[in-house]
Design an enzyme around this catalytic site. Structure first.
Site, PDB file in Angstrom:
ATOM      1  N   LYS A  13      24.317  11.818  44.902  1.00 52.04           N
ATOM      2  CA  LYS A  13      24.296  10.348  44.824  1.00 52.04           C
ATOM      3  C   LYS A  13      25.414   9.824  43.919  1.00 52.04           C
ATOM      4  CE  LYS A  13      20.145  10.314  43.026  1.00 52.04           C
ATOM      5  NZ  LYS A  13      19.878  11.765  42.910  1.00 52.04           N
ATOM      6  N   ARG A  88      12.886   4.617  41.743  1.00 56.41           N
ATOM      7  CA  ARG A  88      12.400   5.994  41.826  1.00 56.41           C
ATOM      8  C   ARG A  88      10.896   6.056  41.923  1.00 56.41           C
ATOM      9  NH1 ARG A  88      16.920   8.568  39.187  1.00 56.41           N
ATOM     10  NH2 ARG A  88      16.617  10.718  38.704  1.00 56.41           N
ATOM     11  N   ARG A 122      27.143  22.069  37.658  1.00 59.32           N
ATOM     12  CA  ARG A 122      27.711  20.742  37.373  1.00 59.32           C
ATOM     13  C   ARG A 122      28.301  20.663  35.960  1.00 59.32           C
ATOM     14  NH1 ARG A 122      24.183  15.504  38.421  1.00 59.32           N
ATOM     15  NH2 ARG A 122      22.751  16.548  36.972  1.00 59.32           N
ATOM     16  N   ARG A 155      24.931  18.772  31.291  1.00 60.99           N
ATOM     17  CA  ARG A 155      23.868  17.824  30.955  1.00 60.99           C
ATOM     18  C   ARG A 155      22.643  18.549  30.407  1.00 60.99           C
ATOM     19  NH1 ARG A 155      23.112  13.533  35.834  1.00 60.99           N
ATOM     20  NH2 ARG A 155      20.942  14.075  35.416  1.00 60.99           N
ATOM     21  N   ARG A 166      12.406  18.311  37.614  1.00 67.08           N
ATOM     22  CA  ARG A 166      12.942  17.102  38.257  1.00 67.08           C
ATOM     23  C   ARG A 166      12.662  17.122  39.758  1.00 67.08           C
ATOM     24  NH1 ARG A 166      18.624  18.037  36.176  1.00 67.08           N
ATOM     25  NH2 ARG A 166      19.382  16.339  37.487  1.00 67.08           N
TER      26      ARG A 166
HETATM   27  P1  AP5 Z   1      25.800  14.529  41.617  1.00 71.27           P
HETATM   28  O1  AP5 Z   1      26.656  13.602  42.391  1.00 71.27           O
HETATM   29  O2  AP5 Z   1      25.906  14.529  40.131  1.00 71.27           O
HETATM   30  O3  AP5 Z   1      24.267  14.404  42.102  1.00 71.27           O
HETATM   31  P2  AP5 Z   1      23.195  13.276  41.836  1.00 71.27           P
HETATM   32  O4  AP5 Z   1      22.455  13.068  43.108  1.00 71.27           O
HETATM   33  O5  AP5 Z   1      23.792  12.101  41.182  1.00 71.27           O
HETATM   34  O6  AP5 Z   1      22.237  14.083  40.853  1.00 71.27           O
HETATM   35  P3  AP5 Z   1      21.611  13.699  39.449  1.00 71.27           P
HETATM   36  O7  AP5 Z   1      21.204  14.997  38.796  1.00 71.27           O
HETATM   37  O8  AP5 Z   1      22.474  12.777  38.683  1.00 71.27           O
HETATM   38  O9  AP5 Z   1      20.337  12.984  39.881  1.00 71.27           O
HETATM   39  P4  AP5 Z   1      19.116  12.741  39.047  1.00 71.27           P
HETATM   40  O10 AP5 Z   1      18.414  11.830  39.936  1.00 71.27           O
HETATM   41  O11 AP5 Z   1      18.349  13.960  38.663  1.00 71.27           O
HETATM   42  O12 AP5 Z   1      19.669  12.236  37.629  1.00 71.27           O
HETATM   43  P5  AP5 Z   1      19.887  10.786  37.033  1.00 71.27           P
HETATM   44  O13 AP5 Z   1      21.072  10.811  36.191  1.00 71.27           O
HETATM   45  O14 AP5 Z   1      19.749   9.779  38.095  1.00 71.27           O
HETATM   46  O15 AP5 Z   1      26.139  16.019  42.165  1.00 71.27           O
HETATM   47  C1  AP5 Z   1      25.497  17.176  41.614  1.00 71.27           C
HETATM   48  C2  AP5 Z   1      26.505  18.339  41.588  1.00 71.27           C
HETATM   49  O16 AP5 Z   1      26.853  18.694  42.928  1.00 71.27           O
HETATM   50  C3  AP5 Z   1      27.842  18.012  40.890  1.00 71.27           C
HETATM   51  O17 AP5 Z   1      28.284  19.161  40.226  1.00 71.27           O
HETATM   52  C4  AP5 Z   1      28.795  17.648  42.037  1.00 71.27           C
HETATM   53  O18 AP5 Z   1      30.135  17.969  41.719  1.00 71.27           O
HETATM   54  C5  AP5 Z   1      28.260  18.543  43.155  1.00 71.27           C
HETATM   55  N1  AP5 Z   1      28.366  17.919  44.474  1.00 71.27           N
HETATM   56  C6  AP5 Z   1      28.044  16.639  44.788  1.00 71.27           C
HETATM   57  N2  AP5 Z   1      28.240  16.404  46.099  1.00 71.27           N
HETATM   58  C7  AP5 Z   1      28.698  17.586  46.621  1.00 71.27           C
HETATM   59  C8  AP5 Z   1      29.070  17.968  47.928  1.00 71.27           C
HETATM   60  N3  AP5 Z   1      29.009  17.136  48.972  1.00 71.27           N
HETATM   61  N4  AP5 Z   1      29.486  19.254  48.117  1.00 71.27           N
HETATM   62  C9  AP5 Z   1      29.528  20.103  47.073  1.00 71.27           C
HETATM   63  N5  AP5 Z   1      29.187  19.801  45.812  1.00 71.27           N
HETATM   64  C10 AP5 Z   1      28.767  18.539  45.587  1.00 71.27           C
HETATM   65  O19 AP5 Z   1      18.599  10.660  36.098  1.00 71.27           O
HETATM   66  C11 AP5 Z   1      18.462  11.454  34.938  1.00 71.27           C
HETATM   67  C12 AP5 Z   1      17.146  11.129  34.252  1.00 71.27           C
HETATM   68  O20 AP5 Z   1      17.142   9.753  33.823  1.00 71.27           O
HETATM   69  C13 AP5 Z   1      15.882  11.266  35.094  1.00 71.27           C
HETATM   70  O21 AP5 Z   1      15.425  12.608  35.158  1.00 71.27           O
HETATM   71  C14 AP5 Z   1      14.927  10.325  34.356  1.00 71.27           C
HETATM   72  O22 AP5 Z   1      14.431  10.922  33.185  1.00 71.27           O
HETATM   73  C15 AP5 Z   1      15.848   9.174  33.968  1.00 71.27           C
HETATM   74  N6  AP5 Z   1      15.916   8.140  35.012  1.00 71.27           N
HETATM   75  C16 AP5 Z   1      17.004   7.765  35.723  1.00 71.27           C
HETATM   76  N7  AP5 Z   1      16.699   6.805  36.605  1.00 71.27           N
HETATM   77  C17 AP5 Z   1      15.385   6.549  36.449  1.00 71.27           C
HETATM   78  C18 AP5 Z   1      14.477   5.676  37.098  1.00 71.27           C
HETATM   79  N8  AP5 Z   1      14.864   4.849  38.087  1.00 71.27           N
HETATM   80  N9  AP5 Z   1      13.174   5.680  36.685  1.00 71.27           N
HETATM   81  C19 AP5 Z   1      12.766   6.481  35.692  1.00 71.27           C
HETATM   82  N10 AP5 Z   1      13.567   7.358  35.054  1.00 71.27           N
HETATM   83  C20 AP5 Z   1      14.865   7.391  35.431  1.00 71.27           C
HETATM   84 MG    MG Z   2      23.650  11.212  39.273  1.00 69.78          MG
END
Ligand code: AP5
Ligand code: MG
Length: 208
Positions: A13, A88, A122, A155, A166
């Site tokens: 994402k 979420r 990552r 991270r 997660r």
């Molecule tokens: P990346 O693009 O970083 O993936 P992502 O979907 O953004 O994954 P996240 O881990 O950021 O999602 P998340 O939902 O767990 O974390 P968030 O920060 O939102 O890609 C991942 C890896 O794959 C990278 O190394 C990239 O290079 C590689 N990659 C990407 N695309 C690729 C492709 N096509 N081919 C090959 N490689 C690829 O949330 C973190 C925390 O914050 C949560 O756990 C929670 O505690 C809190 N939080 C955030 N939002 C909320 C909410 N709405 N409600 C409550 N708590 C929340």
């Molecule tokens: Mg992300």
């Protein structure tokens, strides 16, 4: 264009939101990035969410909804946005619907095996937040951001126990949003197992 990016942790994402935000000239609003910035600043919000995030649990809806409400009120979000990682929970989606008209919710489909491979490799820039992968998208110089020269780090929630939690939390609390947006007639889906450029092409053809 008001867009939501839905999908498991590590589905891509953030990577795709960065690419599409550049192409469409609309901001990427990542709640995860906003919370990480609060932790880095040591603000009151940051102190509240640090432990929750490390374990891979969700931050309470009340805090998250308020954070997004403030962000969406800023001038740059008036011509459209990409919500990356919000909503979420069903409660967050209901709160969003009260004040915003969403054009599409794009679900990134991916297997658990691929999620684990992506998250365990990552690396993220400490200064500008650019996202890398040690095998799939390595930086030119190991440990250094191509874009700004910042230091790359792992991270706190990219440890295997936290990744597994997660995924569990995603299935229990976020996956129901796929049916939610399907019922609203807003759901679109992409196969997120290919390259970022492939995903970008899929998203653009869905939106055109
Ligand atoms: P990346 O693009 O970083 O993936 P992502 O979907 O953004 O994954 P996240 O881990 O950021 O999602 P998340 O939902 O767990 O974390 P968030 O920060 O939102 O890609 C991942 C890896 O794959 C990278 O190394 C990239 O290079 C590689 N990659 C990407 N695309 C690729 C492709 N096509 N081919 C090959 N490689 C690829 O949330 C973190 C925390 O914050 C949560 O756990 C929670 O505690 C809190 N939080 C955030 N939002 C909320 C909410 N709405 N409600 C409550 N708590 C929340
Ligand atoms: Mg992300």
């Amino acid at each position: 264009m008001n867009l939501i990016f839905l999908g498991a942790p590590g589905a891509g994402k953030g990577t795709l939101a960065t690419l599409l935000s550049k192409d469409y000239g609309i901001p990427q609003i990542s709640t995860g990035d906003l919370f990480r910035a609060a932790v880095k600043d040591g603000s009151e919000l940051g102190r509240k969410v640090k432990g929750i995030m490390e374990k891979g649990e969700l931050v309470p809806d009340s805090l998250t909804v308020e954070l997004v409400r403030e962000r969406l009120a800023k001038p740059d979000a008036q011509q459209g946005y990409i919500l990356d990682g919000f909503p979420r929970t069903v409660a967050q989606a209901d709160a969003l619907a009260e004040s915003q008209k969403i054009d599409a919710a794009i679900n990134f489909r991916i297997s658990d095996e691929l999620v684990i491979r992506r998250l365990s490799g990552r690396r993220v820039c400490r200064s500008c937040g650019a996202i890398y992968h040690i095998d799939n998208m390595p930086p030119k110089v190991e440990g250094t951001c191509d874009r700004c020269g910042g230091e790359l780090y792992i991270r706190d929630d990219d440890k295997i126990e936290s990744i597994k939690n997660r995924l569990r939390v995603y299935k229990e609390q976020t996956e129901p949003l796929i049916a939610y947006y399907r019922e609203e007639g807003l759901l679109q889906e992409i196969d997120s197992s290919k390259s970022p450029q492939d995903s970008l092409g899929q998203i653009k053809s869905l939106l055109e």
